[in-house]
Enzyme design. Structure first.
Site, mmCIF file in Angstrom:
data_model
loop_
_atom_site.group_PDB
_atom_site.id
_atom_site.type_symbol
_atom_site.label_atom_id
_atom_site.label_comp_id
_atom_site.label_asym_id
_atom_site.label_seq_id
_atom_site.Cartn_x
_atom_site.Cartn_y
_atom_site.Cartn_z
ATOM 1 N N SER A 140 0.799 -1.088 -0.028
ATOM 2 C CA SER A 140 0.091 0.116 -0.091
ATOM 3 C C SER A 140 0.938 1.089 -0.035
ATOM 4 C CB SER A 140 -0.851 -0.021 1.185
ATOM 5 O OG SER A 140 -1.520 1.045 1.362
ATOM 6 N N TYR A 153 -1.898 -1.442 10.620
ATOM 7 C CA TYR A 153 -1.793 -1.560 9.210
ATOM 8 C C TYR A 153 -0.531 -1.066 8.690
ATOM 9 C CZ TYR A 153 -3.917 -1.497 4.300
ATOM 10 O OH TYR A 153 -4.324 -1.504 3.033
HETATM 11 P P1 NAI Z 1 -11.340 -6.002 -0.682
HETATM 12 O O1 NAI Z 1 -11.883 -6.157 0.655
HETATM 13 O O2 NAI Z 1 -12.272 -5.237 -1.818
HETATM 14 O O3 NAI Z 1 -10.727 -7.377 -1.433
HETATM 15 C C1 NAI Z 1 -9.909 -8.216 -0.491
HETATM 16 C C2 NAI Z 1 -10.465 -9.767 -0.221
HETATM 17 O O4 NAI Z 1 -9.460 -10.421 0.578
HETATM 18 C C3 NAI Z 1 -12.136 -9.812 0.111
HETATM 19 O O5 NAI Z 1 -12.515 -10.570 -0.934
HETATM 20 C C4 NAI Z 1 -11.606 -10.634 1.196
HETATM 21 O O6 NAI Z 1 -12.773 -11.296 1.477
HETATM 22 C C5 NAI Z 1 -10.566 -11.226 1.231
HETATM 23 N N1 NAI Z 1 -9.862 -11.733 2.596
HETATM 24 C C6 NAI Z 1 -9.853 -10.838 3.623
HETATM 25 N N2 NAI Z 1 -9.252 -11.776 4.672
HETATM 26 C C7 NAI Z 1 -8.858 -12.715 3.839
HETATM 27 C C8 NAI Z 1 -8.116 -14.076 4.591
HETATM 28 N N3 NAI Z 1 -7.768 -14.126 5.624
HETATM 29 N N4 NAI Z 1 -7.899 -15.141 3.768
HETATM 30 C C9 NAI Z 1 -8.382 -14.862 2.297
HETATM 31 N N5 NAI Z 1 -8.946 -13.868 1.937
HETATM 32 C C10 NAI Z 1 -9.236 -12.850 2.640
HETATM 33 O O7 NAI Z 1 -10.096 -5.002 -0.614
HETATM 34 P P2 NAI Z 1 -8.972 -4.451 -1.321
HETATM 35 O O8 NAI Z 1 -8.876 -3.015 -1.421
HETATM 36 O O9 NAI Z 1 -9.155 -4.885 -2.753
HETATM 37 O O10 NAI Z 1 -7.740 -5.014 -0.757
HETATM 38 C C11 NAI Z 1 -6.691 -5.733 -1.353
HETATM 39 C C12 NAI Z 1 -5.165 -5.489 -0.957
HETATM 40 O O11 NAI Z 1 -5.130 -4.196 -1.191
HETATM 41 C C13 NAI Z 1 -5.039 -5.652 0.411
HETATM 42 O O12 NAI Z 1 -3.926 -6.091 0.786
HETATM 43 C C14 NAI Z 1 -5.154 -3.998 0.924
HETATM 44 O O13 NAI Z 1 -4.557 -3.834 2.164
HETATM 45 C C15 NAI Z 1 -4.358 -3.268 -0.095
HETATM 46 N N6 NAI Z 1 -4.900 -1.991 -0.622
HETATM 47 C C16 NAI Z 1 -6.088 -1.443 -0.404
HETATM 48 C C17 NAI Z 1 -6.253 -0.155 -0.510
HETATM 49 C C18 NAI Z 1 -7.653 0.441 -0.597
HETATM 50 O O14 NAI Z 1 -7.867 1.538 -0.597
HETATM 51 N N7 NAI Z 1 -8.746 -0.343 -0.645
HETATM 52 C C19 NAI Z 1 -5.229 0.981 -0.556
HETATM 53 C C20 NAI Z 1 -4.046 0.274 -0.522
HETATM 54 C C21 NAI Z 1 -3.649 -1.168 -0.569
#
Ligand code: NAI
Length: 284
Positions: A140, A153
């Site tokens: 991130s 985080y």
């Molecule tokens: P999201 O919540 O839309 O997708 C993340 C997915 O990971 C979800 O489908 C969830 O069910 C799954 N997940 C959660 N815990 C889990 C586990 N223990 N085992 C397997 N799957 C699991 O979120 P997003 O934003 O697409 O996140 C993806 C990555 O991007 C994360 O690592 C997040 O920290 C990072 N990120 C997100 C940002 C944002 O603004 N949303 C900004 C920068 C980084």
């Protein structure tokens, strides 16, 4: 790196950035295992994809045994994995001094141990396969920029960045690239992270502040489209670039951060007899 015909494994692939990556990889002719803790989201994702080259795998990335089992299932169905996207992540906004050990265990378990488990499971397999490949770990901009509230985080994302950079050195001789993905705000479901918090780690959780979750949900509507992030990520993989910065507007902020770091040096007299950097070089 040629994507077509390779098998990819994407954690957190049922939503947000992960799902964007899945779509982009399928469009490049990859077979893709989507690993996610949410079965409802996996089912919904599958419907939107309608593609024979996809395998849903229910997985909690925090589980070592679960990860190895998911890898076996994916490889049995789709062939050996040579593209790994350690992307699953959750968010918890509260300061470190207000956090419990359950908070630490949950966020560290998913955001850091989840990436470690992915690497420990697949790096030996990818090396043994001998077809090169690439690992992308989703960190991130919070792997560079700190605040009080994202304390845990920040900790996990800094660690993912450091680990990825070290791994890049050690896997390069095997033709396996490593990149770290550093997005800013993304149009995603991360504001709903609390829904996937395991009951066993909920004892020390603060009551969910639903007004704050609503605010985060609204904020994330203005985030970057996952498909744009995915396209920029695959482009970076193709160029074997280490840092993937999809949001150009953070460049100036990083320049400020690096300036502040350098400003903390003082003009102490240097040891005349020995350049201490030699010691660090020896460790590399
Ligand atoms: P999201 O919540 O839309 O997708 C993340 C997915 O990971 C979800 O489908 C969830 O069910 C799954 N997940 C959660 N815990 C889990 C586990 N223990 N085992 C397997 N799957 C699991 O979120 P997003 O934003 O697409 O996140 C993806 C990555 O991007 C994360 O690592 C997040 O920290 C990072 N990120 C997100 C940002 C944002 O603004 N949303 C900004 C920068 C980084």
């Amino acid at each position: 790196l040629d994507f077509a015909g390779r098998t990819a494994f994407v954690t957190g692939g049922a939503n947000g950035i992960g799902l964007g990556l899945v779509r982009a990889l399928l469009a490049q002719g990859c077979k893709v295992a989507i690993a996610d803790i949410r079965e409802d989201a996996l089912a919904a994702a599958l419907k939107t994809l309608d593609n024979q080259s996809v395998l849903p795998v229910q997985l909690d990335v925090a589980s070592r045994a679960g990860f190895a089992d998911a890898a076996d299932r994916a490889e049995a169905a789709l062939g050996p994995v040579s593209l790994l996207f350690n992307n699953a992540g959750i968010n918890l906004f509260q300061t470190i001094d207000e956090s419990s050990y359950d908070d630490w265990d949950w966020v560290m378990g998913v955001n850091l141990n989840g990436v470690i488990n992915g690497v420990m499971t697949f790096a030996p397999r990818m090396k043994a396969l001998g077809q090169g490949g690439h690992i992308v770990n989703t960190a991130s901009m919070a792997s560079f920029l700190c605040g009080g509230a994202p304390g845990i985080y920040n900790t996990t994302k800094f660690a993912v960045r450091g680990m990825s950079e070290s791994l890049r050195y050690s896997l390069a001789p095997h033709g396996i690239g490593v990149s770290v993905l550093c997005p800013g705000l993304v149009k995603s479901h991360i504001y709903a992270s609390d829904e996937v918090r395991p009951a066993a780690l909920s004892g020390g959780a603060k009551p969910v502040d639903s007004a704050a979750v609503d605010r985060l949900e609204q904020l994330h509507q203005f985030g970057m489209e996952p498909d744009v992030i995915a396209a920029r990520t695959l482009e970076a993989v193709q160029e074997n670039r280490f840092h993937i910065f999809p949001h150009p507007e953070f460049r100036d902020e990083l320049a400020t951060v690096f300036g502040e770091i350098l400003a903390d040096f003082r003009d102490y007299p240097q040891d005349a007899g020995f350049d201490q950097r030699v010691g660090f070089e020896a460790m590399r």
